[in-house]
Motif scaffolding. Sequence first.
Motif, PDB file in Angstrom:
ATOM      1  N   MET A   1      44.125  47.123  55.471  1.00 15.40           N
ATOM      2  CA  MET A   1      43.390  45.926  55.056  1.00 15.40           C
ATOM      3  C   MET A   1      42.204  46.321  54.172  1.00 15.40           C
ATOM      4  N   ARG A   2      42.239  45.872  52.944  1.00 17.40           N
ATOM      5  CA  ARG A   2      41.199  46.206  51.971  1.00 17.40           C
ATOM      6  C   ARG A   2      39.818  45.791  52.480  1.00 17.40           C
ATOM      7  N   ALA A   3      39.760  44.705  53.197  1.00 16.38           N
ATOM      8  CA  ALA A   3      38.447  44.180  53.623  1.00 16.38           C
ATOM      9  C   ALA A   3      37.769  45.120  54.617  1.00 16.38           C
ATOM     10  N   SER A   4      38.519  46.126  55.125  1.00 16.15           N
ATOM     11  CA  SER A   4      37.890  47.100  56.045  1.00 16.15           C
ATOM     12  C   SER A   4      36.693  47.771  55.378  1.00 16.15           C
TER      13      SER A   4
ATOM     14  N   ILE B   1      39.421  36.368  37.732  1.00 14.28           N
ATOM     15  CA  ILE B   1      38.968  37.337  38.744  1.00 14.28           C
ATOM     16  C   ILE B   1      40.050  38.357  39.035  1.00 14.28           C
ATOM     17  N   PHE B   2      41.275  37.890  39.244  1.00 13.09           N
ATOM     18  CA  PHE B   2      42.435  38.781  39.440  1.00 13.09           C
ATOM     19  C   PHE B   2      43.509  38.377  38.434  1.00 13.09           C
ATOM     20  N   PRO B   3      43.434  38.872  37.188  1.00 11.96           N
ATOM     21  CA  PRO B   3      44.371  38.444  36.134  1.00 11.96           C
ATOM     22  C   PRO B   3      45.842  38.740  36.419  1.00 11.96           C
TER      23      PRO B   3
ATOM     24  N   THR C   1      32.679  43.544  35.605  1.00 12.91           N
ATOM     25  CA  THR C   1      33.316  42.880  34.453  1.00 12.91           C
ATOM     26  C   THR C   1      33.980  41.556  34.873  1.00 12.91           C
ATOM     27  N   HIS C   2      34.338  41.442  36.167  1.00  6.33           N
ATOM     28  CA  HIS C   2      34.987  40.198  36.615  1.00  6.33           C
ATOM     29  C   HIS C   2      34.013  39.342  37.428  1.00  6.33           C
ATOM     30  N   GLY C   3      32.711  39.587  37.222  1.00  6.23           N
ATOM     31  CA  GLY C   3      31.724  38.777  37.928  1.00  6.23           C
ATOM     32  C   GLY C   3      31.204  39.477  39.166  1.00  6.23           C
TER      33      GLY C   3
ATOM     34  N   ALA D   1      27.868  34.242  45.725  1.00  7.67           N
ATOM     35  CA  ALA D   1      27.213  33.093  46.369  1.00  7.67           C
ATOM     36  C   ALA D   1      28.188  32.320  47.265  1.00  7.67           C
ATOM     37  N   GLU D   2      29.317  32.939  47.603  1.00  6.75           N
ATOM     38  CA  GLU D   2      30.331  32.257  48.422  1.00  6.75           C
ATOM     39  C   GLU D   2      29.739  31.808  49.763  1.00  6.75           C
ATOM     40  N   PRO D   3      30.240  30.712  50.326  1.00  4.06           N
ATOM     41  CA  PRO D   3      29.759  30.255  51.644  1.00  4.06           C
ATOM     42  C   PRO D   3      29.913  31.322  52.720  1.00  4.06           C
TER      43      PRO D   3
ATOM     44  N   ARG E   1      41.762  47.186  43.166  1.00  5.70           N
ATOM     45  CA  ARG E   1      40.648  46.703  44.009  1.00  5.70           C
ATOM     46  C   ARG E   1      39.565  47.789  44.051  1.00  5.70           C
ATOM     47  N   PRO E   2      38.827  47.991  42.955  1.00  7.25           N
ATOM     48  CA  PRO E   2      37.813  49.051  42.911  1.00  7.25           C
ATOM     49  C   PRO E   2      36.650  48.761  43.855  1.00  7.25           C
ATOM     50  N   VAL E   3      35.881  49.794  44.157  1.00  9.53           N
ATOM     51  CA  VAL E   3      34.691  49.615  44.997  1.00  9.53           C
ATOM     52  C   VAL E   3      33.448  50.179  44.312  1.00  9.53           C
ATOM     53  N   ASP E   4      33.525  50.344  42.984  1.00 11.31           N
ATOM     54  CA  ASP E   4      32.400  50.939  42.243  1.00 11.31           C
ATOM     55  C   ASP E   4      31.109  50.147  42.415  1.00 11.31           C
ATOM     56  N   LEU E   5      31.219  48.811  42.518  1.00 12.33           N
ATOM     57  CA  LEU E   5      29.998  48.001  42.660  1.00 12.33           C
ATOM     58  C   LEU E   5      29.381  48.186  44.053  1.00 12.33           C
ATOM     59  N   HIS E   6      30.251  48.332  45.063  1.00 11.53           N
ATOM     60  CA  HIS E   6      29.744  48.605  46.426  1.00 11.53           C
ATOM     61  C   HIS E   6      28.884  49.879  46.374  1.00 11.53           C
TER      62      HIS E   6
ATOM     63  N   ASP F   1      51.861  38.457  48.467  1.00 13.56           N
ATOM     64  CA  ASP F   1      50.521  38.572  49.041  1.00 13.56           C
ATOM     65  C   ASP F   1      50.199  37.277  49.762  1.00 13.56           C
ATOM     66  N   LEU F   2      49.090  37.270  50.444  1.00 11.18           N
ATOM     67  CA  LEU F   2      48.746  36.172  51.351  1.00 11.18           C
ATOM     68  C   LEU F   2      48.848  34.801  50.703  1.00 11.18           C
ATOM     69  N   ARG F   3      48.202  34.623  49.588  1.00  8.98           N
ATOM     70  CA  ARG F   3      48.123  33.277  48.997  1.00  8.98           C
ATOM     71  C   ARG F   3      49.402  32.953  48.227  1.00  8.98           C
ATOM     72  N   ALA F   4      50.042  33.946  47.654  1.00 11.76           N
ATOM     73  CA  ALA F   4      51.319  33.709  46.970  1.00 11.76           C
ATOM     74  C   ALA F   4      52.345  33.229  47.984  1.00 11.76           C
TER      75      ALA F   4
ATOM     76  N   THR G   1      30.691  40.582  43.249  1.00  8.10           N
ATOM     77  CA  THR G   1      31.648  41.058  44.247  1.00  8.10           C
ATOM     78  C   THR G   1      31.248  40.499  45.613  1.00  8.10           C
ATOM     79  N   VAL G   2      32.196  39.833  46.278  1.00  5.00           N
ATOM     80  CA  VAL G   2      31.897  39.212  47.577  1.00  5.00           C
ATOM     81  C   VAL G   2      31.612  40.290  48.626  1.00  5.00           C
ATOM     82  N   LEU G   3      32.595  41.165  48.863  1.00  2.00           N
ATOM     83  CA  LEU G   3      32.399  42.175  49.917  1.00  2.00           C
ATOM     84  C   LEU G   3      31.369  43.218  49.499  1.00  2.00           C
TER      85      LEU G   3
HETATM   86  C1  EPZ Z   1      36.936  38.685  48.533  1.00  2.00           C
HETATM   87  O1  EPZ Z   1      37.543  39.919  48.196  1.00  2.00           O
HETATM   88  C2  EPZ Z   1      37.976  37.918  49.348  1.00  2.00           C
HETATM   89  N1  EPZ Z   1      38.330  38.693  50.540  1.00  2.00           N
HETATM   90  C3  EPZ Z   1      39.230  37.691  48.495  1.00  2.00           C
HETATM   91  O2  EPZ Z   1      40.118  36.886  49.278  1.00  2.00           O
HETATM   92  C4  EPZ Z   1      38.818  36.907  47.248  1.00  2.00           C
HETATM   93  O3  EPZ Z   1      39.953  36.746  46.427  1.00  2.00           O
HETATM   94  C5  EPZ Z   1      37.738  37.689  46.483  1.00  2.00           C
HETATM   95  O4  EPZ Z   1      36.614  37.931  47.358  1.00  2.00           O
HETATM   96  C6  EPZ Z   1      37.223  36.923  45.267  1.00  2.00           C
HETATM   97  O5  EPZ Z   1      36.706  35.691  45.674  1.00  2.00           O
HETATM   98  C7  EPZ Z   1      37.491  38.666  51.605  1.00  2.00           C
HETATM   99  O6  EPZ Z   1      36.453  38.027  51.597  1.00  2.00           O
HETATM  100  C8  EPZ Z   1      37.939  39.427  52.818  1.00  2.00           C
HETATM  101  P1  EPZ Z   1      35.502  40.908  44.993  1.00  2.00           P
HETATM  102  P2  EPZ Z   1      36.634  41.105  47.544  1.00  2.00           P
HETATM  103  O7  EPZ Z   1      34.852  42.198  45.283  1.00  2.00           O
HETATM  104  O8  EPZ Z   1      35.250  41.008  48.010  1.00  2.00           O
HETATM  105  C9  EPZ Z   1      36.115  43.296  40.993  1.00  2.00           C
HETATM  106  C10 EPZ Z   1      42.120  36.318  50.332  1.00  2.00           C
HETATM  107  O9  EPZ Z   1      43.161  35.893  49.816  1.00  2.00           O
HETATM  108  N2  EPZ Z   1      35.380  44.367  41.665  1.00  2.00           N
HETATM  109  O10 EPZ Z   1      34.689  39.653  45.016  1.00  2.00           O
HETATM  110  O11 EPZ Z   1      37.372  42.368  47.746  1.00  2.00           O
HETATM  111  C11 EPZ Z   1      37.470  42.990  41.623  1.00  2.00           C
HETATM  112  O12 EPZ Z   1      38.478  43.851  41.105  1.00  2.00           O
HETATM  113  C12 EPZ Z   1      41.369  37.467  49.681  1.00  2.00           C
HETATM  114  O13 EPZ Z   1      41.589  35.847  51.377  1.00  2.00           O
HETATM  115  C13 EPZ Z   1      34.972  45.483  40.936  1.00  2.00           C
HETATM  116  O14 EPZ Z   1      35.234  45.588  39.746  1.00  2.00           O
HETATM  117  O15 EPZ Z   1      36.721  40.713  46.003  1.00  2.00           O
HETATM  118  C14 EPZ Z   1      37.692  41.551  41.228  1.00  2.00           C
HETATM  119  O16 EPZ Z   1      38.202  41.499  39.918  1.00  2.00           O
HETATM  120  C15 EPZ Z   1      42.138  38.076  48.514  1.00  2.00           C
HETATM  121  N3  EPZ Z   1      34.281  46.468  41.567  1.00  2.00           N
HETATM  122  C16 EPZ Z   1      36.283  40.948  41.247  1.00  2.00           C
HETATM  123  O17 EPZ Z   1      35.384  42.069  41.147  1.00  2.00           O
HETATM  124  C17 EPZ Z   1      33.959  46.397  42.893  1.00  2.00           C
HETATM  125  O18 EPZ Z   1      33.294  47.323  43.410  1.00  2.00           O
HETATM  126  C18 EPZ Z   1      35.950  40.183  42.510  1.00  2.00           C
HETATM  127  O19 EPZ Z   1      36.278  41.029  43.600  1.00  2.00           O
HETATM  128  C19 EPZ Z   1      34.382  45.264  43.620  1.00  2.00           C
HETATM  129  C20 EPZ Z   1      35.086  44.252  42.993  1.00  2.00           C
END
Ligand code: EPZ
Length: 423
Positions: free
Chosen positions: A90-93, A332-334, A162-164, A191-193, A120-125, A374-377, A166-168
């Motif tokens: 699980m990526r959200a881990s 966000i996810f092209p 580049t895609h705005g 700014a997600e709820p 699913r990069p984590v560079d922003l984290h 995937d989940l939503r598909a 990052t939630v996590l």
């Molecule tokens: C959260 O994922 C949600 N998951 C996703 O829901 C949701 O699609 C996503 O936010 C966008 O709203 C959870 O909350 C558990 P991001 P997250 O970091 O945080 C890029 C579902 O179906 N990015 O906001 O992992 C990334 O590639 C799931 O419930 C970087 O470039 O997504 C994407 O294009 C799927 N570098 C954009 O930012 C980073 O370090 C948004 O990703 C992190 C992200």
Amino acid sequence: MDKLIVHGGATLRGSVNISGSKNASLPILAASLLTDKEVIIRRVPDVSDTNYMVQIISALGGEIERSSGTVRINNKEIVDTAPYDLVRRMRASICVMGPLLARTGRAVVSLPGGCIIGDRPVDLHLRGLEALGATTEFESGNIIITAPKGGLKGAEVNLRGTHGPTVLGTDNVMMAAVFAEGTTVIESAAAEPEVEDLANFLNALGAKIEGAGTRRIVIQGVTSLGGTEHTVIPDRIEAGTFMAAAVIAGDGVVLRRVCREQMVAINHIFEICGHKLIYNEAGDIVTIHRGENPIGAEIITAPFPGYPTDMQAQMTAVFATTPGISVVKDTIFPQRFMHCAEMKRMGADINVDNGTAIIKGVKQLSSAPVMASDLRASAALVLAALTAKGTTAISRLYHIDRGYEHIDEKLLQLNAHVERVKE
Ligand code: EPZ
């Protein structure tokens, strides 16, 4: 593995309760690692993603009891290394990284694999955590991140990619900053709820966080946290998914335990398509009526409060049989268009190019054996099957079980003709 058999043609009616938010529950469960006091979290949905997070926390040393939607956690003693065999599922881990770093001074978490909706990069984290003084190294697929001797220090950091936002990533930095000395400012925060719900949980533990739910979050470091009881917000994506089911195949479906304020962008698209959403005064119950002459729409996904990427596949299922042309662009996810190929096998008229789907409504889809991806598909395929001619079998149901609590039971409650069978 299970599959879902959907007999098209039933009219949905009646009411269901929307579950607690998966995407709020996951970071809130992870945030329990920050305190050695007991926390009680209510309305945690029984889905495999939250089950994985519960297993990760107990593997880290937490004592967890779970009865129906209530999770009681005591993290008196925890270790700093998250178990690879659970994290990889699980990526959200990744959102245990911030709390582990803040609580123990170190975190070892496997780099998340890619997934079907794209890289699913984590560079922003890491940008955010390093701004607080952490150092990062990579070893055999793990991120090893360490706080400086004197602990993390507050800093200003911009988390825009580049895609705005990052939630996590916002969640991780906010949790890591809770004990950082001084003030941390996160610019371009998500700014997600669900981020706001996490901040409310952290503040209830004794953190000092302001601005969650806006693009600028300010965290004043504290030295320790207490315990609390928290009820997770409703799942706005599950609510949107059942709204889509109601406009595709329903006649006055009622959804309870929703939150109108979190659904503005989702409500707006249904309304401009000609469907009617009637909320009660409190905004926690909504009745959906399919419009007489629905029309298509254009969706461009964006970070909250824009249109959620997690709803675009479900709306594609609505547009597949909505007269006229509709456009869905995911900024966000092209690559998040796996559902389109499967819907085309059901007779949908969809062209996908360069992160945009052009959908021409057809009179009716027809059943075909389809595969969840995937989940939503996968949820979108269930929606498409509700009015498709014939019986549709959707295999690999585990994708849906990751994020929808007992979807077959809820659909049956709404008079849908579905059955879960072993593959
Ligand atoms: C959260 O994922 C949600 N998951 C996703 O829901 C949701 O699609 C996503 O936010 C966008 O709203 C959870 O909350 C558990 P991001 P997250 O970091 O945080 C890029 C579902 O179906 N990015 O906001 O992992 C990334 O590639 C799931 O419930 C970087 O470039 O997504 C994407 O294009 C799927 N570098 C954009 O930012 C980073 O370090 C948004 O990703 C992190 C992200």
